[in-house]
Write a protein that holds these residues in place. Structure first.
Motif, mmCIF file in Angstrom:
data_model
loop_
_atom_site.group_PDB
_atom_site.id
_atom_site.type_symbol
_atom_site.label_atom_id
_atom_site.label_comp_id
_atom_site.label_asym_id
_atom_site.label_seq_id
_atom_site.Cartn_x
_atom_site.Cartn_y
_atom_site.Cartn_z
ATOM 1 N N GLN A 1 0.806 -1.219 0.000
ATOM 2 C CA GLN A 1 0.000 0.000 0.000
ATOM 3 C C GLN A 1 0.838 1.267 0.000
ATOM 4 O O GLN A 1 0.516 2.217 -0.700
ATOM 5 C CB GLN A 1 -0.936 0.014 1.200
ATOM 6 C CG GLN A 1 -2.062 -0.965 1.080
ATOM 7 C CD GLN A 1 -3.036 -0.875 2.247
ATOM 8 O OE1 GLN A 1 -2.732 -0.297 3.288
ATOM 9 N NE2 GLN A 1 -4.201 -1.456 2.065
ATOM 10 N N ALA A 2 1.895 1.299 0.797
ATOM 11 C CA ALA A 2 2.642 2.549 0.973
ATOM 12 C C ALA A 2 4.070 2.481 0.446
ATOM 13 O O ALA A 2 4.825 3.432 0.599
ATOM 14 C CB ALA A 2 2.672 2.929 2.451
ATOM 15 N N LYS A 3 4.418 1.336 -0.158
ATOM 16 C CA LYS A 3 5.796 1.127 -0.646
ATOM 17 C C LYS A 3 6.812 1.322 0.477
ATOM 18 O O LYS A 3 7.912 1.800 0.260
ATOM 19 C CB LYS A 3 6.132 2.044 -1.825
ATOM 20 C CG LYS A 3 5.220 1.884 -3.017
ATOM 21 C CD LYS A 3 5.381 0.526 -3.635
ATOM 22 C CE LYS A 3 4.502 0.409 -4.872
ATOM 23 N NZ LYS A 3 3.971 -0.903 -5.053
ATOM 24 N N SER A 4 6.404 0.937 1.686
ATOM 25 C CA SER A 4 7.260 1.103 2.866
ATOM 26 C C SER A 4 8.161 -0.116 3.032
ATOM 27 O O SER A 4 7.707 -1.183 3.446
ATOM 28 C CB SER A 4 6.389 1.296 4.114
ATOM 29 O OG SER A 4 7.187 1.277 5.263
ATOM 30 N N LYS A 5 9.431 0.082 2.732
ATOM 31 C CA LYS A 5 10.395 -1.000 2.904
ATOM 32 C C LYS A 5 10.625 -1.283 4.377
ATOM 33 O O LYS A 5 10.912 -2.417 4.759
ATOM 34 C CB LYS A 5 11.713 -0.659 2.210
ATOM 35 C CG LYS A 5 11.578 -0.612 0.706
ATOM 36 C CD LYS A 5 12.883 -0.248 0.047
ATOM 37 C CE LYS A 5 12.668 -0.123 -1.460
ATOM 38 N NZ LYS A 5 13.864 0.342 -2.138
ATOM 39 N N VAL A 6 10.473 -0.264 5.224
ATOM 40 C CA VAL A 6 10.618 -0.446 6.667
ATOM 41 C C VAL A 6 9.521 -1.380 7.185
ATOM 42 O O VAL A 6 9.787 -2.266 8.004
ATOM 43 C CB VAL A 6 10.591 0.912 7.405
ATOM 44 C CG1 VAL A 6 10.575 0.732 8.901
ATOM 45 C CG2 VAL A 6 11.757 1.768 6.974
ATOM 46 N N SER A 7 8.285 -1.198 6.717
ATOM 47 C CA SER A 7 7.196 -2.083 7.119
ATOM 48 C C SER A 7 7.471 -3.517 6.689
ATOM 49 O O SER A 7 7.254 -4.453 7.459
ATOM 50 C CB SER A 7 5.868 -1.637 6.507
ATOM 51 O OG SER A 7 5.420 -0.457 7.079
ATOM 52 N N LEU A 8 7.937 -3.680 5.474
ATOM 53 C CA LEU A 8 8.242 -5.017 4.970
ATOM 54 C C LEU A 8 9.342 -5.669 5.794
ATOM 55 O O LEU A 8 9.211 -6.823 6.218
ATOM 56 C CB LEU A 8 8.648 -4.957 3.499
ATOM 57 C CG LEU A 8 8.983 -6.288 2.841
ATOM 58 C CD1 LEU A 8 7.775 -7.207 2.842
ATOM 59 C CD2 LEU A 8 9.474 -6.062 1.421
ATOM 60 N N LEU A 9 10.396 -4.940 6.069
ATOM 61 C CA LEU A 9 11.525 -5.485 6.816
ATOM 62 C C LEU A 9 11.154 -5.782 8.270
ATOM 63 O O LEU A 9 11.395 -6.888 8.778
ATOM 64 C CB LEU A 9 12.709 -4.522 6.754
ATOM 65 C CG LEU A 9 14.017 -5.006 7.355
ATOM 66 C CD1 LEU A 9 14.520 -6.229 6.612
ATOM 67 C CD2 LEU A 9 15.047 -3.905 7.309
#
Length: 105
Positions: A25-33
């Motif tokens: 949704q937000a292209k948040s790599k921090v969320s993915l990691l």
């Protein structure tokens, strides 16, 4: 299999899926990691407990506690219930069940 293991698996999957959704949704790599690391740690801890390692639920409780604190700060900052409020509610329930299982054994 006790209830603590089941809820640890569930919360680990929720954290993992939440990290993936945050990335989509937000292209948040921090969320993915962070979602991947914390989700896999909790799943690994539950699996370890299932295999008879007594430290498994302790690790799951520790990671879950960190996530609850993190999402509490996030909810206070953003004032948006999703996803922080949901993760806090499920995290507190998970933590209560895991701690109960730890002290019951």
């Amino acid at each position: 299999m006790n209830l603590g293991i089941v809820v640890a698996f569930g919360y680990g999957i929720l954290a993992l899926v939440g990290g993936i959704i945050g990335y989509i949704q937000a292209k948040s790599k921090v969320s993915l990691l962070s979602g991947s690391i914390s989700g896999f740690l909790i799943i690994f801890a539950a699996y370890s407990q299932l295999q008879g390692q007594t430290w498994g639920l302790t690790l799951a409780a520790f990671v879950t506690g960190i996530l609850v604190v993190f999402f509490a700060f996030r909810l206070a900052r953003t004032r948006k219930f999703m996803p922080a409020g949901l993760m806090i509610i499920f995290g507190i329930l998970t933590l209560a069940i895991i701690v109960n299982q730890i002290f019951a054994s």
